[in-house]
Design a protein around this motif. Structure first.
Motif, PDB file in Angstrom:
ATOM      1  N   ASN A 356       0.827  -1.199   0.000  1.00 37.39           N
ATOM      2  CA  ASN A 356       0.000   0.000   0.000  1.00 37.39           C
ATOM      3  C   ASN A 356       0.867   1.256   0.000  1.00 37.39           C
ATOM      4  N   ARG A 357       0.233   2.381   0.253  1.00 30.60           N
ATOM      5  CA  ARG A 357       0.922   3.675   0.198  1.00 30.60           C
ATOM      6  C   ARG A 357       2.068   3.754   1.208  1.00 30.60           C
ATOM      7  N   VAL A 358       1.826   3.247   2.440  1.00 31.71           N
ATOM      8  CA  VAL A 358       2.870   3.301   3.475  1.00 31.71           C
ATOM      9  C   VAL A 358       4.086   2.479   3.050  1.00 31.71           C
ATOM     10  N   ALA A 359       3.818   1.309   2.448  1.00 24.85           N
ATOM     11  CA  ALA A 359       4.929   0.449   2.023  1.00 24.85           C
ATOM     12  C   ALA A 359       5.761   1.112   0.935  1.00 24.85           C
ATOM     13  N   LEU A 418      -2.329   2.735  -4.348  1.00 26.28           N
ATOM     14  CA  LEU A 418      -2.434   3.980  -3.605  1.00 26.28           C
ATOM     15  C   LEU A 418      -3.858   4.224  -3.120  1.00 26.28           C
ATOM     16  N   SER A 419      -4.840   3.905  -3.951  1.00 23.73           N
ATOM     17  CA  SER A 419      -6.243   4.101  -3.594  1.00 23.73           C
ATOM     18  C   SER A 419      -7.058   3.058  -4.332  1.00 23.73           C
ATOM     19  N   SER A 420      -8.374   3.187  -4.276  1.00 26.55           N
ATOM     20  CA  SER A 420      -9.215   2.162  -4.887  1.00 26.55           C
ATOM     21  C   SER A 420      -8.985   2.037  -6.377  1.00 26.55           C
ATOM     22  N   PRO A 474       9.913  14.685   1.406  1.00 26.55           N
ATOM     23  CA  PRO A 474       9.403  13.405   1.918  1.00 26.55           C
ATOM     24  C   PRO A 474       8.810  12.578   0.792  1.00 26.55           C
ATOM     25  N   PRO A 475       8.808  11.252   0.936  1.00 28.81           N
ATOM     26  CA  PRO A 475       8.231  10.383  -0.095  1.00 28.81           C
ATOM     27  C   PRO A 475       6.757  10.675  -0.353  1.00 28.81           C
ATOM     28  N   ALA A 476       6.026  11.078   0.691  1.00 31.29           N
ATOM     29  CA  ALA A 476       4.605  11.362   0.501  1.00 31.29           C
ATOM     30  C   ALA A 476       4.399  12.479  -0.504  1.00 31.29           C
ATOM     31  N   ARG A 477       5.318  13.419  -0.537  1.00 35.31           N
ATOM     32  CA  ARG A 477       5.200  14.525  -1.493  1.00 35.31           C
ATOM     33  C   ARG A 477       5.382  14.012  -2.922  1.00 35.31           C
ATOM     34  N   MET A 478       6.274  13.049  -3.115  1.00 36.84           N
ATOM     35  CA  MET A 478       6.474  12.480  -4.454  1.00 36.84           C
ATOM     36  C   MET A 478       5.221  11.723  -4.911  1.00 36.84           C
ATOM     37  N   ILE A 479       4.595  10.983  -3.986  1.00 38.39           N
ATOM     38  CA  ILE A 479       3.348  10.281  -4.314  1.00 38.39           C
ATOM     39  C   ILE A 479       2.262  11.287  -4.660  1.00 38.39           C
ATOM     40  N   GLU A 480       2.227  12.393  -3.933  1.00 29.05           N
ATOM     41  CA  GLU A 480       1.241  13.433  -4.210  1.00 29.05           C
ATOM     42  C   GLU A 480       1.460  14.016  -5.606  1.00 29.05           C
TER      43      GLU A 480
END
Length: 786
Positions: A356-359, A418-420, A474-480
């Motif tokens: 998932n997203r955290v992984a 990442l999502s449904s 942060p990695p979350a920013r790249m996913i965003e």
């Protein structure tokens, strides 16, 4: 206090053992001391009885001898004749035979005749009184410093008395001490002027107090005698006196001597206690070690468990500790399994079993080549429609199949959900062109028809690619950024798109605009402009559209296309719209005061059409307007909540508010909604207007739309009219109104008043409209469009 259980147990047991030994020792000492004390008392009483019996026997012997001698004719004759020599001879012989230490005759006149005494010596008054009493025949007599136990025998014919006595000396007392089983100290004390005994002795005061207390008692008994020389058990027995001399027999038994036979016992008990204590300490130490060593092992295992290391504890016993170790091992296994399941839930999607997203965030953090790492977000187009068609179960199978295809195409790249409807894959690329090329190559494979439980499913996907993240991001920013790139690809109608920072802007800066907007409404930085609409029928400007403008003090002019959509998204659109309504009413009053009763049109957001509070406040505001107010809404505004939106539109029309359908043709047009809307006006979007003089299809669409609107009883406004040719062609198509730069740019109230009074400008409009063939203006008489 104690940091180790082993030491604590050892000290505890040793302390308890010492306390038990002290209690036992103290009890034994108290019992032995009490028994010894009682025995000493009894022995002293017995010794006193022996003393009395021994001396009574001795006195009996002396008394018998004295009586026999007194009754002899020699003694009677010598006494009658007062033959001192004969009496001395008799005394010498008598003492030799009886062993008496003292012997003398007392004449009837009270004179003493002894072996060595002169006849002129007389007896003491006390002795004289004893001689005169018939009931006293024995007792203590003092002679000089010596005490004698004496007996008296009276001679017949009142011839005097014969006195015999035995000296009370140390030899006699020593023989008495030998008769008892205890080491008793016996002494005879006579009362002197200074008291009993030697006044210079250390225990003189204590001794006198003890003897006085004993003599005051009716019955002599053994008592404890505390003296500087040592504590003892003592018995003071008064002795009968013939001459009035007060004397006592003092028997003393030292307590230290009484307990001396038990010293060996006490020493043995002490030695046994020390040995037992030592043995207890050693045994407790090893016993505690057997307890604490498994506990220490369990403690270390617990520390490792806290750090995520799962150790198995082995305890080679068959007691509670082994069962505790078994329980701990069972708990460790349960925690291990639970953490595995938690990790599975935390890092994997339950439906597809993909990371998932955290992984994927963790994988992005751990990458070794961040400068070449791109992230692609793959979204399934029309996902909700597909899921509604095939169901949730097959949708999950579809996403698993897409994940498997991605893993096959990028075998070493992390794939996640990442999502449904969105999956992602991180991959290495040389540059943006290479990354986009790889994304385009995936499209064909991902969109191949897949068979799910015998059903063929076609899937369309779009891909958004995020560039390598800068250092510190942060990695979350790249996913965003990848998700935003996916939205940008869909908005642009592209299959693959790279993240465009310029198109996205600065969300934080844009969000701060909302706070600035509230302050701008209060400070007057937001103002209204009006773009007039030319009426082909009347040849005049009779209405205008209200447009909002914002001049930011630091950022300059803020485009409405930026802050209005943001106000809609953040919930600030109502405050902005209500301010615009109040300002429009105020401007309409200014125009009316100048002699121009214009209808002003205000744009209403689709989000407000379902808000009953806004509908109420808007109607209340419009009631203050001197002339008609129109609300411009888009054709798709009623699609989200059509029932409530139509109810509010009906309320607006009932309150006299005109409804204008804005930007017709630019969205998803629905004739059904167009039929239901109680609209007065329809505005054709400028994308159809600008090229009607050159594009036959646009001209056909505009003409048919005008005829459709007229058929529904609505006036038609053409937006974006900029050239005389288009202006004239619209007039020929019987369009009702034109709005655009050819009429006027958005302007202030003051400039609008000037335009309205410019007759030259009006003649230009009329001449341009009349230049079109067959475009003679007519007045619209339909009441709904008037």
């Amino acid at each position: 206090m104690f940091r180790h259980l082993r030491v604590k147990l050892t000290v505890l047991y040793a302390g308890l053992f010492c306390a038990a030994l002290l209690v036992i020792g103290a009890t034994a000492y108290a019992v032995i001391a009490g028994a010894t004390n009682q025995l000493a008392r009894e022995q002293l009483v017995s010794a006193g009885s022996v003393f009395n019996r021994t001396w009574a026997l001795r006195l009996d012997h002396l008394q018998d001898s004295a009586f026999n001698a007194a009754a002899s004719t020699d003694a009677i004759s010598a006494a009658q004749s007062r033959d001192d020599a004969a009496m001395r001879s008799l005394l010498l012989d008598l003492r030799r035979r009886t062993g008496a230490d003292l012997g003398f005759f007392v004449t009837a006149e009270g004179l003493i005749v002894g072996e060595h005494s002169d006849a002129s010596a007389s007896v003491s008054p006390g002795l004289q009184m004893a001689l005169n009493r018939d009931d006293t025949t024995r007792g203590i007599v003092r002679s000089g410093d010596m005490l004698y136990q004496t007996t008296i025998a009276q001679l017949p014919l009142n011839g005097g008395w014969l006195v015999l006595g035995a000296q009370l000396d140390n030899d006699g007392l020593a023989s008495l001490e030998e008769v008892t089983a205890l080491p008793i100290n016996a002494s005879i004390l006579a009362r002197a002027d200074q008291g009993w005994g030697d006044a210079a002795a250390a225990d003189f005061a204590a001794l006198n107090a003890f003897i006085d207390l004993s003599l005051a008692s009716a019955q002599p008994r053994a008592r404890e005698f505390e003296a500087p020389s040592g504590d003892s058990i003592a018995l003071a027995m008064p002795l009968p006196a013939l001459d009035g001399t007060r004397s006592v027999l003092l028997l003393r038994y030292s307590l230290s001597s009484a307990l001396s036979p038990y010293r060996t016992l006490f020493s043995s008990l002490f030695a046994i206690g020390l040995i037992g204590l030592l043995g207890l300490i050693i045994g407790t130490w090893f016993l505690a070690r057997g307890i604490t060593q498994p506990l220490s092992t369990l403690e270390e295992a617990a520390k490792h468990l806290r750090e995520g290391v799962y150790d198995t504890v082995k305890v080679r016993t068959n007691d509670e500790l082994s069962r505790l170790a078994e329980s701990f091992n069972a708990m460790t296994e349960a925690i291990k399994e639970r953490e595995r399941r938690i990790s599975q839930l935390a890092y994997y999607d339950a439906e597809t079993r993909l990371p998932n997203r955290v992984a994927v965030e963790r994988r992005l953090t751990a990458t070794t080549q961040p400068e070449r790492l791109y992230l692609a977000a793959i979204g399934v187009d029309r996902f909700a429609h597909v899921r509604g068609a095939i169901g949730y179960a097959l949708t999950g199978a579809m996403m698993r199949t897409l994940g498997a295809r991605l893993s096959h195409m990028a075998p070493n790249a992390p794939v996640a959900r990442l999502s449904s409807d969105v999956m992602c894959v991180a991959f290495l690329a040389n540059d943006e062109a290479d990354a986009k090329k790889r994304g385009e190559a995936w499209i064909a494979n991902l969109e191949e028809t897949m068979s799910l439980e015998g059903q063929n499913v076609d899937v369309n996907v779009s891909i958004g690619v995020a560039q390598p993240r800068p250092k510190g991001e942060p990695p979350a920013r790249m996913i965003e950024r990848a998700s935003i790139a996916l939205d940008q690809a869909r908005a642009a109608g592209q299959k693959v798109a790279l993240f465009d920072q310029g198109a996205y802007g600065d969300p934080a800066l844009n969000l701060s605009l909302m706070g600035d907007m509230r302050r701008a409404l209060e400070a007057g930085h937001i103002s209204l402009l009006h773009q007039p609409k030319y009426n082909f029928r009347s040849g005049r400007i009779e209405s205008a559209e209200v447009l909002v403008r914002w001049r930011h003090p630091s950022r300059g002019m803020i485009p409405p296309d930026l802050f209005v959509p943001m106000a809609e998204e953040t919930g600030h659109i109502r405050a902005l719209t209500e301010w615009v309504l109040h300002a429009a009413v105020a401007d309409q009053k200014k125009l009316s005061a100048a002699g121009w009763p214009l209808t002003l049109a205000v744009n209403i957001s689709a989000r407000l059409l379902s808000d009953p509070d806004f509908a109420t406040s808007a109607i209340a505001c419009v009631r203050e307007a001197p002339h008609a107010i129109a609300f411009e809404i888009t054709e798709t505004a009623v699609m989200d909540n059509p029932k409530q939106a139509l109810e509010h539109i009906e309320m607006f029309t009932a309150a006299g508010i005109k409804i204008s359908i804005d930007d017709y043709g630019s969205g998803v047009s629905s004739l059904a909604y167009l039929k239901q809307l109680p609209a007065h006006e329809l505005k054709i979007d400028k994308v159809f207007i600008q090229n009607i003089n050159t594009d036959q299809r646009d001209a056909l669409l505009v003409r048919s739309t005008i005829d459709l609107a007229h058929g529904l009883g609505m006036a038609v406004v053409a937006e974006g009219v900029e050239t005389p040719a288009v202006f004239a062609m619209l007039a020929s198509m019987r369009c009702d109104m034109a709005q655009g730069y050819i009429v006027s740019r958005p302007t202030t109230v003051e400039d609008l008043v000037a335009i309205l009074g410019d007759e030259r400008r009006m003649r230009f409009y009329q001449q341009t409209a009349a230049a079109a063939p067959g475009s003679a203006p007519t007045v619209v008489t339909d009441t709904k469009r008037a």
